[in-house]
Design an enzyme around this catalytic site. Structure first.
Site, PDB file in Angstrom:
ATOM      1  N   CYS A 135       0.829  -1.209   0.000  1.00  0.00           N
ATOM      2  CA  CYS A 135       0.000   0.000   0.000  1.00  0.00           C
ATOM      3  C   CYS A 135       0.856   1.249   0.000  1.00  0.00           C
ATOM      4  O   CYS A 135       2.051   1.203   0.295  1.00  0.00           O
ATOM      5  CB  CYS A 135      -0.985  -0.002   1.165  1.00  0.00           C
ATOM      6  SG  CYS A 135      -0.269   0.040   2.803  1.00  0.00           S
ATOM      7  N   CYS A 136       0.224   2.352  -0.405  1.00  0.00           N
ATOM      8  CA  CYS A 136       0.887   3.659  -0.449  1.00  0.00           C
ATOM      9  C   CYS A 136       2.043   3.610  -1.454  1.00  0.00           C
ATOM     10  O   CYS A 136       1.850   3.264  -2.611  1.00  0.00           O
ATOM     11  CB  CYS A 136       1.331   4.049   0.957  1.00  0.00           C
ATOM     12  SG  CYS A 136       1.825   5.777   1.122  1.00  0.00           S
ATOM     13  N   ILE A 137       3.274   3.879  -1.027  1.00  0.00           N
ATOM     14  CA  ILE A 137       4.423   3.920  -1.934  1.00  0.00           C
ATOM     15  C   ILE A 137       5.040   2.523  -2.145  1.00  0.00           C
ATOM     16  O   ILE A 137       5.814   2.320  -3.081  1.00  0.00           O
ATOM     17  CB  ILE A 137       5.491   4.920  -1.408  1.00  0.00           C
ATOM     18  CG1 ILE A 137       6.594   5.220  -2.441  1.00  0.00           C
ATOM     19  CG2 ILE A 137       6.123   4.398  -0.116  1.00  0.00           C
ATOM     20  CD1 ILE A 137       6.133   5.968  -3.670  1.00  0.00           C
ATOM     21  N   PRO A 139       4.082  -0.255  -3.479  1.00  0.00           N
ATOM     22  CA  PRO A 139       3.990  -0.909  -4.786  1.00  0.00           C
ATOM     23  C   PRO A 139       5.171  -0.625  -5.718  1.00  0.00           C
ATOM     24  O   PRO A 139       5.417  -1.397  -6.647  1.00  0.00           O
ATOM     25  CB  PRO A 139       2.680  -0.362  -5.374  1.00  0.00           C
ATOM     26  CG  PRO A 139       1.832  -0.100  -4.172  1.00  0.00           C
ATOM     27  CD  PRO A 139       2.800   0.420  -3.150  1.00  0.00           C
ATOM     28  N   THR A 197      -3.232  -0.989  -2.789  1.00  0.00           N
ATOM     29  CA  THR A 197      -4.176   0.084  -2.492  1.00  0.00           C
ATOM     30  C   THR A 197      -3.385   1.350  -2.186  1.00  0.00           C
ATOM     31  O   THR A 197      -2.232   1.275  -1.769  1.00  0.00           O
ATOM     32  CB  THR A 197      -5.125  -0.296  -1.333  1.00  0.00           C
ATOM     33  OG1 THR A 197      -6.185   0.661  -1.247  1.00  0.00           O
ATOM     34  CG2 THR A 197      -4.403  -0.369   0.009  1.00  0.00           C
TER      35      THR A 197
END
Length: 224
Positions: A135-137, A139, A197
């Site tokens: 999630c957030c950065i 990925p 996400t």
């Protein structure tokens, strides 16, 4: 027995470690799903330490494992000791520590290096066809390691709501397919078993971020 899920942290605090609310949300939702979280972090120095009041780097030195232990309430292991056998899935919350301590994305973008320990763990779960939640950065780690994978970091057009949307464009340059999703939504790359996400990539109310992470965790546990 519930599923055993490795959670990899990158320190403690949004600007130089793991985002605390995201990390907490992951642990709460895993508990709700009856899964057992096993928390890990690399035993390395942080890239730098940021004063979270001023938003400025300081001269202090801190260790990623020691700082991550704050979030894990001391129940944490060195990432070098992670054994994929017996673990069903992997989740990596966001925070700038992912781009500073787990990789060099913060300074080098798409030309970054992912730390060998982190890359080895991601590749091991992927090779074993065990699901990975990001999630957030975080990925961007998969974008760098698994060319052609499908991911979301939210939206690809920068605006007040999506201040970090350029990240999506950079991921596309690495050959990934970026899928625009709202903060409460997830994207599932079925082939690669990646569940992503946007979390705090979006300027959204914290409960929406919490709900999006909940959907990610539920899907990871379901796929495990």
């Amino acid at each position: 027995m519930g599923k055993r899920v490795a959670v990899v942290l990158a320190g403690c605090g949004v600007y130089d470690g793991s985002e605390i609310h995201e990390s907490s949300a992951v642990l709460v939702h895993l508990s709700r799903e009856g899964a057992q979280a096993e928390v890990y972090a690399p035993d390395v120095d942080q890239m730098h330490v940021v004063d979270h009041v001023k938003g400025q780097p300081t001269q202090e030195k801190r260790n990623v494992l020691v700082e991550s232990a704050r979030i894990a309430r001391g129940n944490i292991k060195d990432l070098a000791k992670l054994d994929i056998k017996g673990l069903d899935a992997l989740i990596i919350p966001g925070g700038f520590g992912v781009a500073k301590n787990l990789s060099t994305w913060a300074t080098q973008g798409k030309n970054c290096i992912v730390s060998k320990e982190v890359e080895d763990v991601l590749k091991a779960f992927h090779a074993a066809k065990k699901p990975i939640g990001l999630c957030c950065i975080s990925p961007v780690l998969a974008a760098k390691i698994f060319p052609g994978c499908e991911l979301t970091v939210g939206h690809d057009t920068e605006c007040e709501k999506w201040p970090y949307a350029k990240t999506a464009e950079t991921m596309k340059e690495l050959g990934c397919k970026h899928v625009n999703k709202h903060v409460t939504e997830i994207h599932v790359d079925v082939k690669n078993k990646l569940v992503t996400t946007s979390a705090f990539m979006c300027n959204a109310p914290i409960h929406e971020i919490y709900d999006g992470i909940g959907k990610m965790v539920r899907e990871v546990v379901r796929l495990a």
